[in-house]
Design a protein around this motif. Structure first.
Motif, short mmCIF file in Angstrom:
data_model
loop_
_atom_site.label_atom_id
_atom_site.label_comp_id
_atom_site.label_asym_id
_atom_site.label_seq_id
_atom_site.Cartn_x
_atom_site.Cartn_y
_atom_site.Cartn_z
N ILE A 69 41.25 4.10 44.02
CA ILE A 69 40.28 4.82 43.10
C ILE A 69 41.18 5.61 42.15
O ILE A 69 40.75 5.61 40.72
N GLY B 299 40.62 4.04 39.05
CA GLY B 299 39.25 4.97 38.25
C GLY B 299 39.79 6.11 37.25
O GLY B 299 38.90 6.51 36.29
N TYR B 300 41.07 6.36 37.41
CA TYR B 300 41.58 7.57 36.72
C TYR B 300 42.59 7.37 36.04
O TYR B 300 42.75 7.72 34.76
N TYR C 148 33.16 5.83 29.13
CA TYR C 148 33.35 5.85 30.31
C TYR C 148 33.82 7.06 31.03
O TYR C 148 33.22 7.10 32.10
N VAL D 227 32.07 8.39 34.37
CA VAL D 227 32.88 8.75 35.42
C VAL D 227 32.43 10.34 35.86
O VAL D 227 32.39 10.59 36.91
N LYS E 61 32.88 1.84 45.61
CA LYS E 61 33.33 2.63 44.41
C LYS E 61 34.37 2.39 43.52
O LYS E 61 34.63 2.27 42.16
N VAL E 62 35.28 1.47 44.15
CA VAL E 62 36.47 0.89 43.36
C VAL E 62 35.91 -0.22 42.62
O VAL E 62 36.27 -0.22 41.53
N PHE F 216 34.14 1.55 39.38
CA PHE F 216 35.25 1.88 38.33
C PHE F 216 35.83 0.64 37.78
O PHE F 216 35.86 0.72 36.38
#
Length: 177
Positions: A11, A15-16, A43, A47, A71-72, A75
């Protein structure tokens, strides 16, 4: 345990870290294309909204099997070049809701800001009053200790005829009595 750690790392990466790097590359281009910038802004808005909702509802859904893996996947769906899900979610879910409730959201934010300021002032005043009281108590304590020390050193000392010193108590009786 290891699955949870791996999921968190994924994540953080997908995600970040990766989207942040892509944003960096877009911003640092000599000629920024507005569509790319709009995509990454959408995005990050999604998020941020998901992060807030997750913090509020994590207790209710975190126990579900494959929650971290989902969740992964979300994203990756949001930024993946073939799906570009953030544009779809922004246009179909987020934008209609926020535009419908924008005035209410602005009003609530202003109310919360005013409440936060009032609360800050209230606690600051209480803190200052408590600090002042504690400071004056400390000064009174120090003054009391100082007066005890001066009384102890101010007791008169009488020299007796045999050469020994005896202090005199206030009622006139000697220390040897």
């Amino acid at each position: 345990m290891l699955g949870s750690l791996l999921t968190r790392c994924l994540i953080m990466s997908f995600g970040y870290a990766y989207p942040a790097f892509e944003c960096y590359k877009i911003v640092e281009k000599n000629r920024v294309e507005i569509e790319e910038l709009r995509f990454w802004c959408q995005y990050w808005i999604i998020v941020a909204a998901l992060t807030v909702l997750e913090r509020l509802g994590d207790v209710f859904v975190a126990w579900l099997p494959m929650y971290g893996e989902a969740k992964v996947a979300i994203f990756i769906y949001l930024w993946y070049p073939k799906t570009r899900g953030s544009g779809y979610i922004y246009k179909t879910l987020l934008r209609p809701y926020v535009s419908k409730h924008e005035t209410d959201i602005d009003r609530k934010i202003l109310e919360m800001r005013a409440r936060a300021w009032d609360l800050t002032v209230f606690y600051w005043q209480n803190f200052a009053q408590y600090g002042q009281t504690a400071f004056f108590q400390f000064l009174n304590y120090m003054a009391a200790q100082s007066s005890k020390m001066t009384k102890a050193t101010a007791e008169p000392v009488n020299v007796q005829s045999n050469g020994s010193a005896a202090s005199t108590k206030p009622n006139g009786a000697s220390k040897d009595d």
